[in-house]
Design an enzyme around this catalytic site. Structure first.
Site, mmCIF file in Angstrom:
data_model
loop_
_atom_site.group_PDB
_atom_site.id
_atom_site.type_symbol
_atom_site.label_atom_id
_atom_site.label_comp_id
_atom_site.label_asym_id
_atom_site.label_seq_id
_atom_site.Cartn_x
_atom_site.Cartn_y
_atom_site.Cartn_z
ATOM 1 N N GLU A 124 -2.871 21.883 -0.481
ATOM 2 C CA GLU A 124 -3.484 23.195 -0.299
ATOM 3 C C GLU A 124 -3.409 23.627 1.155
ATOM 4 O O GLU A 124 -3.123 24.775 1.469
ATOM 5 C CB GLU A 124 -4.940 23.174 -0.772
ATOM 6 C CG GLU A 124 -5.104 23.418 -2.248
ATOM 7 C CD GLU A 124 -6.420 24.120 -2.546
ATOM 8 O OE1 GLU A 124 -7.381 23.906 -1.789
ATOM 9 O OE2 GLU A 124 -6.473 24.871 -3.526
ATOM 10 N N ASP A 173 0.858 -1.175 0.000
ATOM 11 C CA ASP A 173 0.000 0.000 0.000
ATOM 12 C C ASP A 173 0.901 1.233 0.000
ATOM 13 O O ASP A 173 2.088 1.153 0.299
ATOM 14 C CB ASP A 173 -0.888 -0.030 1.248
ATOM 15 C CG ASP A 173 -1.794 1.180 1.351
ATOM 16 O OD1 ASP A 173 -2.311 1.624 0.315
ATOM 17 O OD2 ASP A 173 -1.958 1.696 2.462
#
Length: 1105
Positions: free
Chosen positions: A475, A374
């Site tokens: 962001e 993963d």
């Protein structure tokens, strides 16, 4: 149907209880015995036990096999029971969680296991979602809820779900909720996490249901005071459990090989029994025709043939002796303890040691060929930090001395002058703060852009304590950076953005948001400042922004491009920033055309894109940012080491292709010299379909690196199973979240990382630890040692037992083929249980060809295990041939030396008892000599086991062959005086020495010649280790810089929220509460899911020990 249990029970829906255990009190015994008897060795012992229960067949007592067999089965059963009890405890812990359920018009606190389909439940902030729920109402504006889906898809960013308007009106009115009688028709239970189709019928209205109306089990409610949901699927029908996979009994490749070898051994026993039986009628059979004797055998009655054959077979049962099973379990258990005790795999920050949760798979760690990993939480830390930036051609973030060399950073920038700064934000270049505070216009414009050009939502729970919720972690990191450098994004409305600039509050009018998408790879905002100035601020992928700059920026663009290359070379996510001053009249005309395009019924997207392209050109470059998506410590070095060991690493992630690609470069899986990079994107490809999966496998196996993107938990397991089935290679899956459970269960070896996403992966794993970097030590050290130890054990065990039984075979030609044993019965009993048990365990528990430092220094040492070179069918045949030679020496040399031989006093020495003592003593000395040759790593324990076993042999021999034992137990100890009379003869000791020398000398010569002519990598490293000092631990090296840019902005972003931010349906509910961003009450949000950004304060606190 809501609030109608009797109706729902009539349809037989599953309840909400889960079960991950393999057994219960009734099925444990039959299922566990079935699993254990799948080992043919155990089945063979059972067969021998049945034979020994028949007096006409066996001359041995039944308990000689029954006791050890029951002991082996009991030990394994206790271990399996303990593992399953732990699973039951985990199940009970989950099933006994409490939740408020609406029953009989009031909320009652019930256990999760008692929740039924059709019940209405109330969830509160930070609670786990009980089952798969249809969201009815919430405390948030427009019936929104925020959920964390880390247990499902590994992403820690928050997702937004929204209830229907028809149900949202119910609010928290208990009477209205109790009277709700909606009926849901939907698809049957399935494993698709991103899809849901159904309808809700209520008050004669039919409403469409999709995935953004659903709260799935495994999610966690965040930043939402309360919500109500209708249970759609419970327990095993939930999507989480549908993706969990089935618990299977894992067996190593050596276990499978042993089944084949046991069958071969049994067949070999039977052949020898038939051959000897064909000679049984006459002692002269040694010189007789085999066909004649076979005819005599066939002339016997069928009943006698059958009984005599089984009698002889039972004499050779030492070949697959019960000690084999016991010893293997002890060896595996010991290797598991070594993993648990390894301090170099202990993570002190979380007080987490490595743990071998399954004790039967340790040697499989030395044969791994494919690793399936993963990404989120396994390779990365889920932490984004503002690392460096370039403003107006000057780079910030690195410190250099007078000679131009980068210096070690120790002192952090002091942001105490900024009351709203994040106290945990870390930056080290003081010159950037000085530029901002000095009023440098380019620097201030840079951070002004970062504070305005985004769709982040602020949340102020306490005065002065800001938390940002961003659609991407990037962001959030950029807005937090602007906040610390004096440009604090404070709040927003659909028309305004409020920013505190260097301590002064400034309100900007928000005119338009030109939203991000995967094609544009940029976003822009158009704002009007307090002085009335119109400005477009744009940020995006550097390759996109640089194409749209004004020609006057060419020189600045060259300098900034060099900085971008440096940042990308360091594995950072890069982003370019630009702005453009707009004319009032042009803006008025553009706004009118934008409005017309936004309401167009045809080609709306194309018209908007044209307008965006028109206004986003001839921009002025401000600079670039570099954000670090922190990898776990040592990930690149670990992947490099595993690649040198010829282990293929495939990354299976639910993230977008660009995100996975960027991480691939950061962790050294992808390199610039790779011309072709192969990605599999599950949302567009159907490569796992039956007609395409072989092509997928063929193509993927031709690549150095494979990254599968946007894969569901079940697809992860399917990829693993595809490789297992068609490549016949040993696989390992590693992950840290519930979304990795099915993959972990599907692989031969499952490894769980105890990370940010709970303990589901750990609970389903075979091995667990806290950091990905420990994987190289688990495989290259413990795995390789465990494989070598098991192979040496098997080779040595078969050698000593083959040699033991083949001496019986040669003796049969001289005893009339009567199945008489050549050894004393007590020696047969103690041979595997006492005399040779501890020495072989010492070899199998402590053996090392080289130490751990050399193992990590030379990963190529791992390759023989992948090819199964140390123990295979060829090695088994060589072992048989070696045993045949040794048995010939051990029988005929003593036989020849005692034939027609007399003692010093003239008495005959060639009696059966003296020959038996000589043969068994020669055998024991030879197998110990072979042990000395096979052992590379001697410890005090090894020495103690070997010399103590030899001493015990002679002590027991002299005791049992004494006159006292004969007088007490006359029939049990008939070899009275044999040891005393035989071992005092010089020719006996000469025979022992000669037999041992003839057995050992060819082995030494063969190995010497082989090392000289065809040395293996192990031989070369051992020779190097003898000559050189111990290698120092490998230093941590920085990654080689890449020369091309890899902009990270598009890698982490999804479709933006510009339309929602500009929506006039912004609501403010309560003082200092989060603003909602949705322009209609039932907006489709399959692609528009805001994500949670964890502030630096939270991240630092979570990392602190």
């Amino acid at each position: 149907r809501a609030n109608d249990r009797s109706f729902n029970l009539s349809h037989g829906y599953a309840n909400n209880a889960i079960r991950t255990s393999k057994y219960n009190i009734f099925t444990f015994l039959p299922l566990n015995l079935f699993e254990q008897f799948r080992r043919l060795a155990n089945a063979y012992f059972l067969f021998l036990l049945i034979l020994q229960l028949i007096p006409q067949i066996s001359s041995l007592s039944w308990f000689t096999t029954a006791v050890p067999l029951v002991f082996v089965l009991s030990i394994s059963a206790v271990k399996d029971a303990n593992d399953d009890i732990n699973r039951h405890k985990c199940d009970r812990q989950v099933n006994n969680r409490k939740v408020d359920v609406l029953m009989c018009g009031q909320l009652k606190n019930e256990k999760w296991m008692n929740v039924q389909v059709g019940d209405i439940v109330k969830l509160e902030n930070n609670e786990f979602v009980t089952a798969d729920l249809l969201l009815l109402s919430s405390s948030e504006p427009l019936n929104l809820v925020y959920v964390e889906t880390a247990e499902l898809d590994g992403e820690t960013n928050l997702k937004v779900k929204q209830a229907l308007t028809a149900t949202g009106e119910l609010g928290d009115n208990i009477e209205a909720l109790a009277a709700f009688n909606g009926e849901v028709r939907c698809e049957p239970p399935n494993n698709r996490l991103d899809k849901f189709k159904g309808t809700l019928t209520v008050n004669d209205g039919i409403y469409a249901l999709d995935n953004d109306k659903m709260l799935l089990r495994g999610c966690t409610l965040r930043n939402t005071e309360w919500c109500f949901g209708l249970v759609i699927f419970g327990g095993p029908d939930t999507k989480l459990m549908q993706n969990s996979g089935k618990s299977v009994f894992k067996r190593t490749s050596i276990d499978h090989l042993m089944n084949i070898l046991v069958l071969s051994s049994v067949s070999w026993d039977l052949c020898r029994a038939l051959m000897l039986l064909s000679h049984h009628s006459s002692p002269s059979g040694l010189m007789s025709s085999f066909l004649t004797q076979w005819y005599q055998f066939l002339s016997m009655s069928g009943k006698f043939q059958y009984r005599k054959t089984l009698t002889i077979v039972s004499c050779f049962d030492q070949l697959t002796n019960f000690c084999y099973n016991i010893s293997m379990e002890v060896i595996r258990l010991g290797n598991s303890f070594f993993i648990n005790w390894d301090r170099k795999m202990y993570y002190p920050k979380k007080d987490t040691p490595a743990q071998a949760r399954t004790t039967t798979l340790s040697e499989e760690l030395g044969q791994i060929k494919y690793i399936f990993s993963d990404k989120t939480g396994t390779l990365t830390q889920n932490i984004m930090t503002f690392n460096k930036c370039s403003i107006n051609g000057k780079a910030y973030g690195d410190l250099y001395d007078f000679s131009g060399q980068r210096v070690e950073i120790t002192e952090r920038v002091d942001f105490s002058w900024n009351n709203l700064a994040d106290p945990k934000f870390s930056f080290h270049d003081h010159s950037l703060v000085e530029m901002v505070r000095s009023g440098n216009p380019e620097t201030q414009e840079f951070f002004r852009l970062l504070s305005l050009c985004h769709t982040v939502m602020p949340e102020e729970k306490k005065e002065g304590e800001l938390n940002y919720q961003a659609q991407s972690p990037d962001e959030g990191a950029l807005v937090t950076a602007a906040r610390n450098f004096g440009f604090v994004f404070l709040s927003r409305t659909p028309e305004t953005i409020t920013v505190i600039e260097m301590g002064k509050q400034v309100i900007y009018e928000l005119l338009a948001i030109l939203d991000f998408n995967n094609v544009r790879k940029r976003m822009s905002v158009i704002v009007r400042g307090p002085e009335g100035k119109l400005t477009l601020y744009c940020k995006g992928a550097d390759t996109i922004i640089l194409e749209r700059l004004h020609p006057s920026c060419n020189k600045l663009m060259e300098v900034t491009t060099n900085h971008l290359n440096e940042y990308a070379g360091d594995g950072l996510r890069t982003l370019a920033l630009a702005y453009k001053d707009l004319d009032e009249s042009y803006m008025k005309d553009w706004t009118q055309r934008h409005h017309e395009a936004s309401i167009a019924m045809e080609e709306r997207e194309e018209k908007l894109d044209e307008l965006y392209e028109e206004i986003e050109k001839d921009m002025m470059l401000l600079g670039a940012t570099a954000v670090e998506d922190k990898l776990q410590d040592g990930v690149p070095q670990t992947i490099e080491q595993l690649a040198k060991a010829d282990i293929k690493i495939w990354v299976l992630t639910g993230d977008k292709q660009e995100t996975a690609e960027n991480i691939g470069y950061s962790c050294n899986m992808l390199r610039e010299e790779m011309k072709d990079v192969f990605f599999v994107s599950a949302n567009t490809a159907f490569a796992l379909e039956k007609n395409l999966r072989l092509e997928l496998l063929r193509t993927a196996c031709m690549c150095q690196t494979v990254i599968c993107c946007r894969v569901t938990p079940l697809q992860k397991a399917q990829v693993v199973q595809l490789v297992k089935k068609y490549k016949q290679a040993v696989t390992l899956a590693i992950g840290d979240g519930a979304n990795d459970v099915s993959m972990i269960k599907a692989a031969h070896i499952g490894v769980g990382i105890s990370g940010q996403e709970g303990m589901q992966a750990v609970l389903s794993s075979d091995f667990s630890f806290a950091q990905f970097r420990y994987l190289q030590r688990l495989l290259l050290v413990h795995g390789r040692w465990s494989y070598i130890r098991m192979c040496k054990f098997l080779g040595y065990f078969f050698y000593k037992n083959f040699t033991f039984t083949l001496v019986h075979f040669w003796y049969a030609f001289f005893c009339g083929f009567s199945a008489q044993t050549v050894y004393d019965e007590w020696f047969i009993t103690f041979y595997n249980t006492i005399y040779t048990a501890l020495p072989v365990l010492g070899l199998s528990l402590f053996e090392q060809d080289v130490n751990d430092r050399w193992s990590l220094q030379h990963p190529q040492l791992y390759a023989p295990g992948q090819k199964n070179q140390y123990f295979n069918k060829k090695a088994f045949v060589r072992c048989v041939m070696h045993s045949c030679y040794s048995s010939l020496i051990l029988f005929f040399i003593p036989w020849a030396s005692m034939h027609d031989t007399v003692r010093d006093d003239g008495k005959d020495i060639a009696d059966y008892q003296s020959f038996a003592l000589l043969a068994q003593t020669c055998l024991l000395i030879v197998v110990f000599a072979q042990l000395f040759l096979d052992t590379y790593y001697w410890t005090a324990i090894n020495q103690l086991f070997v010399w103590a076993s030899i001493a015990v042999y002679f002590a027991i021999t002299f005791t049992m062959y004494s006159s006292g034992m004969f007088l007490i137990f006359t029939s049990a100890f008939p070899f009275t005086g044999t040891a005393r009379n035989s071992l005092n003869q010089p020719n006996i000791w000469l025979t022992i020495f000669l037999s041992s020398l003839l057995c050992v000398l060819p082995v030494v010569a063969f190995r010497f010649i082989l090392i000289q002519l065809r040395p293996t990598i192990n031989d070369e490293v051992r020779a190097k280790a003898r000559k050189e000092a111990l290698p120092a631990p490998a230093p941590r090296r920085t990654l080689k810089k890449r020369v091309t840019r890899r902009s990270g902005y598009a890698f982490s972003h999804s479709q933006g929220y510009g339309a929602l931010v500009m929506s006039q349906k912004f609501l403010l509910k309560g003082h200092m509460r989060r603003l909602a961003l949705f322009d209609r009450t039932d907006s489709p949000m399959v692609q528009n899911q805001p994500q949670h950004y964890r502030t630096i304060t939270e991240e630092s606190e979570s990392q602190s020990p």
